[in-house]
Write a protein that holds these residues in place. Structure first.
Motif, PDB file in Angstrom:
ATOM      1  N   GLU A   5      -5.915 -39.868 -29.965  1.00 38.50           N
ATOM      2  CA  GLU A   5      -6.427 -38.952 -31.002  1.00 38.50           C
ATOM      3  C   GLU A   5      -7.925 -38.700 -30.810  1.00 38.50           C
ATOM      4  O   GLU A   5      -8.399 -37.574 -30.936  1.00 38.50           O
ATOM      5  CB  GLU A   5      -6.143 -39.523 -32.397  1.00 38.50           C
ATOM      6  N   ARG A   6      -8.658 -39.756 -30.472  1.00 35.44           N
ATOM      7  CA  ARG A   6     -10.091 -39.576 -30.210  1.00 35.44           C
ATOM      8  C   ARG A   6     -10.300 -38.714 -28.963  1.00 35.44           C
ATOM      9  O   ARG A   6     -11.172 -37.847 -28.934  1.00 35.44           O
ATOM     10  CB  ARG A   6     -10.774 -40.933 -30.049  1.00 35.44           C
ATOM     11  N   VAL A   7      -9.498 -38.949 -27.923  1.00 36.78           N
ATOM     12  CA  VAL A   7      -9.610 -38.153 -26.695  1.00 36.78           C
ATOM     13  C   VAL A   7      -9.368 -36.682 -27.014  1.00 36.78           C
ATOM     14  O   VAL A   7     -10.081 -35.807 -26.521  1.00 36.78           O
ATOM     15  CB  VAL A   7      -8.636 -38.663 -25.604  1.00 36.78           C
TER      16      VAL A   7
ATOM     17  N   LYS B 250     -15.528 -30.681 -26.167  1.00 34.70           N
ATOM     18  CA  LYS B 250     -16.119 -30.646 -24.823  1.00 34.70           C
ATOM     19  C   LYS B 250     -17.109 -31.790 -24.570  1.00 34.70           C
ATOM     20  O   LYS B 250     -18.117 -31.626 -23.912  1.00 34.70           O
ATOM     21  CB  LYS B 250     -16.767 -29.288 -24.546  1.00 34.70           C
ATOM     22  N   ARG B 251     -16.766 -32.960 -25.106  1.00 34.08           N
ATOM     23  CA  ARG B 251     -17.538 -34.175 -24.834  1.00 34.08           C
ATOM     24  C   ARG B 251     -16.865 -34.872 -23.655  1.00 34.08           C
ATOM     25  O   ARG B 251     -16.016 -35.750 -23.832  1.00 34.08           O
ATOM     26  CB  ARG B 251     -17.579 -35.055 -26.076  1.00 34.08           C
ATOM     27  N   LEU B 252     -17.233 -34.438 -22.467  1.00 30.13           N
ATOM     28  CA  LEU B 252     -16.504 -34.850 -21.266  1.00 30.13           C
ATOM     29  C   LEU B 252     -16.687 -36.322 -20.917  1.00 30.13           C
ATOM     30  O   LEU B 252     -15.734 -36.975 -20.485  1.00 30.13           O
ATOM     31  CB  LEU B 252     -16.889 -33.949 -20.099  1.00 30.13           C
ATOM     32  N   ALA B 253     -17.882 -36.852 -21.089  1.00 33.26           N
ATOM     33  CA  ALA B 253     -18.092 -38.275 -20.774  1.00 33.26           C
ATOM     34  C   ALA B 253     -17.253 -39.151 -21.702  1.00 33.26           C
ATOM     35  O   ALA B 253     -16.606 -40.109 -21.253  1.00 33.26           O
ATOM     36  CB  ALA B 253     -19.567 -38.630 -20.881  1.00 33.26           C
ATOM     37  N   GLU B 254     -17.246 -38.821 -22.983  1.00 34.79           N
ATOM     38  CA  GLU B 254     -16.466 -39.590 -23.950  1.00 34.79           C
ATOM     39  C   GLU B 254     -14.973 -39.439 -23.691  1.00 34.79           C
ATOM     40  O   GLU B 254     -14.200 -40.380 -23.838  1.00 34.79           O
ATOM     41  CB  GLU B 254     -16.800 -39.160 -25.380  1.00 34.79           C
TER      42      GLU B 254
ATOM     43  N   SER C 217      -6.958 -35.306 -17.901  1.00 38.96           N
ATOM     44  CA  SER C 217      -8.373 -35.533 -17.629  1.00 38.96           C
ATOM     45  C   SER C 217      -8.944 -34.455 -16.719  1.00 38.96           C
ATOM     46  O   SER C 217     -10.048 -33.955 -16.947  1.00 38.96           O
ATOM     47  CB  SER C 217      -8.566 -36.908 -16.996  1.00 38.96           C
ATOM     48  N   ILE C 218      -8.181 -34.096 -15.711  1.00 42.04           N
ATOM     49  CA  ILE C 218      -8.653 -33.098 -14.751  1.00 42.04           C
ATOM     50  C   ILE C 218      -8.727 -31.705 -15.374  1.00 42.04           C
ATOM     51  O   ILE C 218      -9.683 -30.967 -15.160  1.00 42.04           O
ATOM     52  CB  ILE C 218      -7.741 -33.071 -13.510  1.00 42.04           C
ATOM     53  N   SER C 219      -7.715 -31.351 -16.164  1.00 41.56           N
ATOM     54  CA  SER C 219      -7.599 -29.969 -16.648  1.00 41.56           C
ATOM     55  C   SER C 219      -7.959 -29.793 -18.120  1.00 41.56           C
ATOM     56  O   SER C 219      -7.900 -28.672 -18.629  1.00 41.56           O
ATOM     57  CB  SER C 219      -6.169 -29.477 -16.424  1.00 41.56           C
ATOM     58  N   ASN C 220      -8.292 -30.890 -18.816  1.00 40.53           N
ATOM     59  CA  ASN C 220      -8.556 -30.837 -20.261  1.00 40.53           C
ATOM     60  C   ASN C 220      -7.381 -30.214 -21.010  1.00 40.53           C
ATOM     61  O   ASN C 220      -7.552 -29.433 -21.939  1.00 40.53           O
ATOM     62  CB  ASN C 220      -9.858 -30.093 -20.565  1.00 40.53           C
ATOM     63  N   ASP C 221      -6.172 -30.579 -20.601  1.00 43.05           N
ATOM     64  CA  ASP C 221      -4.937 -30.008 -21.126  1.00 43.05           C
ATOM     65  C   ASP C 221      -4.428 -30.850 -22.298  1.00 43.05           C
ATOM     66  O   ASP C 221      -3.927 -31.970 -22.101  1.00 43.05           O
ATOM     67  CB  ASP C 221      -3.905 -29.950 -19.997  1.00 43.05           C
ATOM     68  N   LEU C 222      -4.523 -30.298 -23.497  1.00 48.76           N
ATOM     69  CA  LEU C 222      -4.078 -31.017 -24.693  1.00 48.76           C
ATOM     70  C   LEU C 222      -2.563 -31.214 -24.706  1.00 48.76           C
ATOM     71  O   LEU C 222      -2.069 -32.178 -25.302  1.00 48.76           O
ATOM     72  CB  LEU C 222      -4.528 -30.284 -25.953  1.00 48.76           C
ATOM     73  N   ALA C 223      -1.814 -30.338 -24.033  1.00 44.95           N
ATOM     74  CA  ALA C 223      -0.357 -30.492 -23.969  1.00 44.95           C
ATOM     75  C   ALA C 223       0.021 -31.769 -23.218  1.00 44.95           C
ATOM     76  O   ALA C 223       1.002 -32.435 -23.569  1.00 44.95           O
ATOM     77  CB  ALA C 223       0.278 -29.266 -23.314  1.00 44.95           C
ATOM     78  N   LYS C 224      -0.760 -32.123 -22.205  1.00 33.24           N
ATOM     79  CA  LYS C 224      -0.498 -33.359 -21.459  1.00 33.24           C
ATOM     80  C   LYS C 224      -0.731 -34.569 -22.370  1.00 33.24           C
ATOM     81  O   LYS C 224       0.019 -35.544 -22.321  1.00 33.24           O
ATOM     82  CB  LYS C 224      -1.388 -33.463 -20.218  1.00 33.24           C
ATOM     83  N   LEU C 225      -1.769 -34.500 -23.185  1.00 29.61           N
ATOM     84  CA  LEU C 225      -2.010 -35.586 -24.150  1.00 29.61           C
ATOM     85  C   LEU C 225      -0.860 -35.680 -25.148  1.00 29.61           C
ATOM     86  O   LEU C 225      -0.434 -36.779 -25.505  1.00 29.61           O
ATOM     87  CB  LEU C 225      -3.329 -35.358 -24.896  1.00 29.61           C
ATOM     88  N   ALA C 226      -0.354 -34.523 -25.575  1.00 24.97           N
ATOM     89  CA  ALA C 226       0.769 -34.505 -26.517  1.00 24.97           C
ATOM     90  C   ALA C 226       2.013 -35.131 -25.888  1.00 24.97           C
ATOM     91  O   ALA C 226       2.777 -35.817 -26.580  1.00 24.97           O
ATOM     92  CB  ALA C 226       1.051 -33.079 -26.977  1.00 24.97           C
TER      93      ALA C 226
END
Length: 128
Positions: free
Chosen positions: A40-42, A49-53, A99-108
């Motif tokens: 959820e934090r990710v 767009k806090r990429l380091a975090e 991580s590579i694509s900032n794809d929220l669907a992958k997180l889901a």
């Protein structure tokens, strides 16, 4: 900021106390809960767009998955252990892709798999 630090310290002490008295079954559920919280934090880090975090959060998720996977007894030939191993591996790949694509669907996808695994552990615990 100082209050946040105090609250985080309190949470860590509480978590440490829970872990110290938890059964192995409860520890697995706690690890999954920690993974879901971190996901959820990710999601928030990706959105803002806090990429380091985001990277640090995904790393924490990966570490939890490695820990869950390393606790499996694959050598016993258990189909359940092998299936969990494959699911944990899938989640690691999805996190890497997210991580590579900032794809929220992958997180889901990871979130859904881990919710299902958690539900299984909770139901298992009710029958033991």
């Amino acid at each position: 900021m100082l209050m946040d630090s105090g609250y985080q310290s309190y949470q860590q002490v509480d978590l440490d106390a829970q872990a110290a008295s938890a059964s192995p079954h409860q520890l697995v559920i706690m690890l999954i809960d920690g993974l879901l919280d971190e996901l959820e934090r990710v999601r928030g880090h990706v959105t803002e767009k806090r990429l380091a975090e985001k990277g640090a959060g995904i790393n924490r998720c990966m570490n939890i998955l490695v820990g869950l996977d390393s606790a499996l007894d694959i050598e016993s030939g258990s189909e359940i252990a092998e299936n969990l191993h494959q699911l944990y591996d899938f989640c690691q790949v999805e996190l890497y892709r997210a991580s590579i694509s900032n794809d929220l669907a992958k997180l889901a996808n990871v979130e859904q798999v881990m919710h299902n695994i958690r539900e299984g552990w909770v139901n298992f615990g009710q029958h033991v």
